[in-house]
Design an enzyme around this catalytic site. Structure first.
Site, PDB file in Angstrom:
ATOM      1  N   VAL A 142       0.868  -1.170   0.000  1.00  8.17           N
ATOM      2  CA  VAL A 142       0.000   0.000   0.000  1.00  8.17           C
ATOM      3  C   VAL A 142       0.905   1.220   0.000  1.00  8.17           C
ATOM      4  O   VAL A 142       1.962   1.213   0.640  1.00  8.17           O
ATOM      5  CB  VAL A 142      -0.922   0.006   1.240  1.00  8.17           C
ATOM      6  CG1 VAL A 142      -1.774   1.276   1.295  1.00  8.17           C
ATOM      7  CG2 VAL A 142      -1.816  -1.233   1.238  1.00  8.17           C
ATOM      8  N   CYS A 143       0.496   2.247  -0.732  1.00  4.33           N
ATOM      9  CA  CYS A 143       1.209   3.533  -0.722  1.00  4.33           C
ATOM     10  C   CYS A 143       2.658   3.302  -1.195  1.00  4.33           C
ATOM     11  O   CYS A 143       2.876   2.528  -2.136  1.00  4.33           O
ATOM     12  CB  CYS A 143       1.115   4.131   0.687  1.00  4.33           C
ATOM     13  SG  CYS A 143       1.448   5.895   0.821  1.00  4.33           S
ATOM     14  N   THR A 144       3.631   3.932  -0.554  1.00  5.15           N
ATOM     15  CA  THR A 144       5.018   3.764  -1.001  1.00  5.15           C
ATOM     16  C   THR A 144       5.591   2.393  -0.644  1.00  5.15           C
ATOM     17  O   THR A 144       6.768   2.142  -0.914  1.00  5.15           O
ATOM     18  CB  THR A 144       5.925   4.855  -0.409  1.00  5.15           C
ATOM     19  OG1 THR A 144       5.859   4.776   1.006  1.00  5.15           O
ATOM     20  CG2 THR A 144       5.488   6.239  -0.874  1.00  5.15           C
TER      21      THR A 144
END
Lengths: 212, 212
Positions: free
Chosen positions: A99-101
């Site tokens: 998720v995300c970075t």
């Protein structure tokens, strides 16, 4: 089914907790929060500690790994112990996710070469450095690699995965149990829908969200 | 502005972490996770520990209190130490808030008499026992009491509060930073939209979600 949620100092809590809340409700799921070392980690705001119940090295071969992101991308792309563990377990996972970075971590570990991946909208241009192909979609599946956009996207990623793993009835039951009927009071959750002035401000000062 | 997120054994993690992720980004926010005693608590699934950095009794007068819910409503309605603390600090708060069955805790502590409140859809009928008026809305504000529906509703509650506290620009910036552009793969997040058979199944076996 054994799911490992990776935690580390400086991570963004919701990146992991959103999908954890969904995927832990899969029938037969065994969930472990694990870090390079066991013990508490402090999340990016400094205000919250989550506990890694186990060290990654002591975890059995996971069926699913989820890697959350966080604002300190420099640290994430140089965390060799986490990268080494990811490379070691990835060949035997059924799903390797982020998720995300967290996708930048997977990419920096060498796992996304030639693969399409999502990330936080401010971090998408980091993916090509590691041979990954950025996508602005909220949830991207490329083979067994499933990556989500920024922070809150992990909830949508998890419900998508839950449906693939256990079928739409189970996924919908989880959605109903967690009353996931989102009603954001604004339509500002994407650079495509937010007021342009706010998008420009975050682009000019990404340090508010992440330091690259 | 001092925000206290209450944690306790058996709580549902996302109830607190969703709004924490939003409200901790308010300019000038100081966030403390606190419990009846300091130290780790284990959330409802058994798979995750969050740390209470401080004991509630050692916290300064909070401007905002957020109480998460959890499946063990019986324990929540008899936790006299938490209830006593809530009664003690409530008169001086600017906002007293809850997510999911956290409103049942506020109500059992005697803080919602005659007030309208949200809760998890399976717990709404518990509120009248304590003199509160149940509402099926996702986010309900009655004076300084702001209550959310089940689990994931805390994110919408927090963005609504962020806009009230700091204005719509700040709330939208937080939404953009956390990329909250929800795209649930199903429309099953509410008893009004989920397949009726799934709603009936959860109603018949609420123990999957909560034990009353």
């Amino acid at each position: 089914m054994h799911l490992i949620f990776v935690v580390y100092d400086g991570m963004t809590a919701l990146d992991a907790i959103g999908p954890y809340e969904m995927l832990s409700r899969l029938p037969g799921a065994t969930v472990t929060f694990a870090g390079v070392t066991a013990g508490p980690v402090r999340t990016d705001t400094g205000a919250l500690r989550l506990v890694a119940d186990r060290a990654l090295a002591d975890c059995d071969a996971p069926d699913l790994v989820l890697v959350p992101g966080g604002p300190d991308v420099r640290a994430q792309t140089s965390d060799t112990a986490l990268h080494a563990w990811l490379r070691a377990v990835d060949p035997a996972t059924t799903w390797t996710t982020s998720v995300c970075t967290g996708s930048v971590i997977l990419a920096a570990a060498g796992l996304l070469r030639g693969r399409t991946a999502a990330s936080h909208w401010l971090a998408l241009d980091l993916l090509p450095r590691y041979g990954a192909i950025p996508s602005p979609e909220r949830v991207v599946r490329d083979g067994k690699y499933v990556t989500g956009a920024g922070v809150s996207a992990g909830i949508d990623l998890a419900l998508t995965l839950a449906a693939t793993i256990a079928g739409p009835d189970v996924a919908q039951s989880i959605q109903l149990a967690t009353e996931y009927d989102p009603r954001p009071p604004f339509t500002a959750g994407s650079p495509r829908t937010a007021p342009p002035a706010l998008v420009s401000r975050l682009r000019a000062n990404p340090g508010l969200v992440m330091s690259t």
